[in-house]
Design an enzyme around this catalytic site. Structure first.
Site, PDB file in Angstrom:
ATOM      1  CG  HIS A   1      -5.171 -24.656 -16.551  1.00 43.89           C
ATOM      2  ND1 HIS A   1      -6.353 -24.835 -15.878  1.00 43.89           N
ATOM      3  CD2 HIS A   1      -5.476 -24.668 -17.875  1.00 43.89           C
ATOM      4  CE1 HIS A   1      -7.345 -24.964 -16.768  1.00 43.89           C
ATOM      5  NE2 HIS A   1      -6.842 -24.850 -17.985  1.00 43.89           N
TER       6      HIS A   1
ATOM      7  CD  GLU B   1     -11.171 -24.015 -18.903  1.00 44.81           C
ATOM      8  OE1 GLU B   1     -10.434 -24.918 -18.472  1.00 44.81           O
ATOM      9  OE2 GLU B   1     -11.046 -23.523 -20.043  1.00 44.81           O
TER      10      GLU B   1
ATOM     11  CD  GLU C   1      -2.980 -25.043 -21.379  1.00 43.96           C
ATOM     12  OE1 GLU C   1      -3.113 -25.526 -20.251  1.00 43.96           O
ATOM     13  OE2 GLU C   1      -3.800 -25.232 -22.301  1.00 43.96           O
TER      14      GLU C   1
END
Lengths: 494, 494
Positions: A268, A294, A265
């Site tokens: 991201h 991604e 995460e």
């Protein structure tokens, strides 16, 4: 001036988007149990408001007028991206959009009930309706965009991605993996026969795991002034670029899943935090799409976080926080564990692409009519047998019923996962060419150069070019599976 | 049908309101430090969207058309309230609204800088601009509403409140308090001479205080399925009726301020949680206004929470959580401490109304032109001397610079605080008439009957009548200061 009107228009959409993102995060992290109904109603109403404003016919007039104005290159790109997004949002008639929402909501609700029981029979008709509807949608999008139907669906998630370029890449990758998975498993078995797997279990209090996670996030570049880490049932990275909301979940008997999830995460989050501020409210200033996104999360998780070198830096940090002295030899086999399985979300980086390619192939066959929904359990099973040697025929729950994507009407999304993995490997290879010391840097906890490359070549580009163009500009070549294949061979091969 | 159009209209506004409430709460509780700029922009844009939708000229047409439709009594009330709110929002020209926002934002920012230094000289011109603007605003509102200027300002916060009925009430209260404060202080001094104040200090970990606060909230009726308690710098009660977000702040060296703060906010929360669900998105289904809201928070804080009887139930709970055995005799003098001071927000229930009446008088004089901004330090000092025997002449920071209300352009708001205190006492007196056992119930931790009365007479009424009518319907008489005066005499008098 029309450009100024469009700027206001984007500011309004961005404010609604900001609200929807924070409301979504808040729902998962902070909402009282009984707050769901009115939250759902508020979010549906705001989404409707967003859609009405985004598809306002005046926008088309302003776009046409703005194109005739004296624009600088950034403004031209901004106008182009806004038009792309406008066309993608207006290419479906509004009665179809409503029907789609109803159909997919019904099918998703049914899926939530039927999945735990593996009740394919009662789920199939609902999915069939979705498939019929998606065929219509793909045809309508294809007509407006002048693309093949499946390409027109992918266009929403990754502008510029086309089956014509993806098919040969996935074919090469699949052919490689079908042989390579057994090889990787054999290598693993041999290693484990020499040094058996030491369980990573223990007692790891949540507070310590959280402190470790925060230390790791910040080490790889996450800016705590513009983001935070909380807990939710399903980990995600939400919020807005100026305030990225990462979540994870903890188990006190193991620490690796939460830690690797946090690294994922964080990837991201880094992308969102480093988007250009000046164009934040325009589509051209937002993250490009699902596969680039991604690629950023997988870069941090796989290229950095599962890189053995990384653990020279990370292991002492783990020991510091969790008060256990792991050795590299005991930890790495967990970080690099390969396992054949039925479930995509549980798969490792070696087997994961086979799960994705299976779905990529099947959803195209479903859309073209080459197969029908009722054929899915057999077709799924056949492909699982072919690629991973596993049967799902008696277990639809962990076969074609395992993902939320199809029941909720998301077709053309699956390839993004593996395209992201390929792009991450290709980006890493490019970095290595100009910065051969990158491994040493990472081993000493220095992520400045690797982040500088990504900031210059990916993050700052936002949506100023198509997905393939961003990759080509950053790496000097089109999508090339060789880098990912080389990466797997080096990490898992003989 | 126009009513249906208005229903949609209200649903849209309510969704924006929901978003703004949660974004506001999130900003205070969860936002990353660097997230403020884009949050402020998003909230300003959404507020603008709200204002544009709320003041859409189509609404007036729909209102007119709806009135001709066949409506049931609830629908008629809903239309009436919507019209009231529409008129209040549209009575100022939009260029004035913009100018007001700029002027008050500038003055508030200046106030934040000048206040800590007590720099009246540099603050005065900015406040002067606000006062000039508020005179204009009051005149415009008065013209449209057919009210006196100050009444027209109060109308935004408490529909139906008029100086004609408040003036005699406040005059009576002020006359009483000027004599009563010395009496209450003398009684306190005498008590303390017999039993000196035992400090409530100790070491109270935040987690224990939070558990105590949660237990207390739930005991008095707060529904944890529709709300929560977090931490913020400035305690508030925000969120939405289905998910009330209460906050508090803790000091580990004392527990009473946080606990009493929690009880106060719980009063606001109970009102919100118990508003009628069916009309939740219409103005008629929302909380009536500031003074009724304050009557609900003060009811829980003062009528319940500072009631000696309450502590028969509460003291064991405190001891349970904080592991200290307080006696009633040591605790109550803290709960009932009276102190002359310069600061409104630090005042106890005896001296607080004098702070409010001072502001109520001065803001009317400012608006009418009876005094000018430059006269404020002297005028403030004179009134402080008169009512509390304190001089603020050399201390403007804790004189006319202490509140955010005037610099931010909120005139007509101050009386709500004391009107709330009066109404809370009047409600309690009414309950006592039909339920003489209420003290015994509260002493045993049973809040069912007291809450049932409030649900039937206040909470469920939402905005279906004006502020004075809700009070009259609930208590059988108009605002009557005798109940509050009797309450103070009983609790603090000889």
């Amino acid at each position: 001036m029309s450009f100024a009107k469009l700027d206001d228009h984007c500011r309004g959409l961005s404010a609604l988007d900001h609200a929807l993102s924070i409301l979504g995060t808040d729902e998962a992290v902070n909402m009282a149990p009984g707050g769901g109904e009115s939250r759902a109603e508020a979010m549906a109403t705001l989404s409707g408001m967003y859609h009405r404003q985004a598809t306002d016919p005046k926008v088309r007039d302003w776009l046409e007028a703005a194109k005739a104005e004296d624009l600088d290159p950034e403004q031209e790109i901004a106008i182009g991206e806004l038009e792309r997004s406008y066309v993608n949002m207006t290419c479906l008639p509004s009665d179809f959009v409503e029907r789609k929402m109803r159909t997919s909501m019904k099918s998703e609700q049914l899926w939530r009930k039927a999945r735990p029981k593996g009740d394919w029979t009662s789920f199939q008709p609902a999915l069939e309706e979705v498939v019929t509807m998606m065929r219509e949608e793909a045809a309508m999008r294809a007509e407006v965009l002048g693309l093949a139907p499946y390409d027109a669906l992918m266009e929403q998630f990754d502008p510029g991605n086309r089956t014509a370029s993806i098919n040969p890449v996935f074919a090469e990758l699949k052919a490689f993996l079908v042989d390579f998975v057994p090889e990787a498993l054999a290598v693993q078995e041999e290693n484990l026969s020499r040094r058996p797997l030491k369980p990573l279990s223990g007692d790891y209090p949540v507070e310590r795991q959280k402190a470790l996670g925060l230390a790791m996030m910040q080490a790889v570049g996450f800016d705590m002034n513009h983001g935070s880490l909380s807990v939710s049932d399903h980990p995600f990275c939400g919020g807005v670029p100026s305030d990225v909301r990462m979540t994870t979940r903890y188990r006190t008997d193991e620490f690796l899943p939460a830690l690797m999830g946090i690294l994922h995460e964080t990837g991201h989050g880094l992308y969102e935090q480093n988007l250009p501020k000046d164009w934040a409210h325009w589509p051209s200033g937002k993250a490009r799409g699902m596969s680039i996104h991604e690629s950023q999360s997988l870069f941090v998780e796989k290229q950095i976080g599962r890189n053995p070198t990384f653990w020279r830096f990370a292991l002492p940090l783990v020991d510091d926080h969790l008060k256990e002295a792991w050795t590299m030899e005991d930890l790495l086999p967990h970080v690099h564990q390969v396992k054949r399985g039925k479930i995509r979300v549980d798969a490792d980086e070696v087997t994961y692409p086979l799960h994705v390619i299976l779905r990529y192939e099947l959803e195209q066959e479903l859309l073209s009519g080459a197969i029908e929904t009722k054929d899915l359990p057999e077709a799924w099973d056949a492909k699982m047998q072919e690629s991973l040697g596993i049967s799902t025929l008696d277990d639809p729950q962990n076969g074609p019923m395992q993902d939320v994507h199809w029941p909720s009407g998301a077709f053309g999304y699956f390839p993004s996962y593996t395209l992201g993995a390929l792009m991450a490997a290709q980006q890493w290879a490019t970095i290595l060419k100009t910065n051969p010391d990158v491994d040493a840097q990472i081993g000493s906890g220095d992520f400045d150069q690797v982040n500088a490359w990504r900031r210059d070549n990916i993050w700052s580009k936002a949506s100023t070019a198509s997905t393939p163009d961003i990759l080509r500009n950053a790496t000097g070549e089109a999508l090339n599976p060789a880098w990912f294949i080389a990466h797997l061979k080096a990490r898992y091969g003989k």
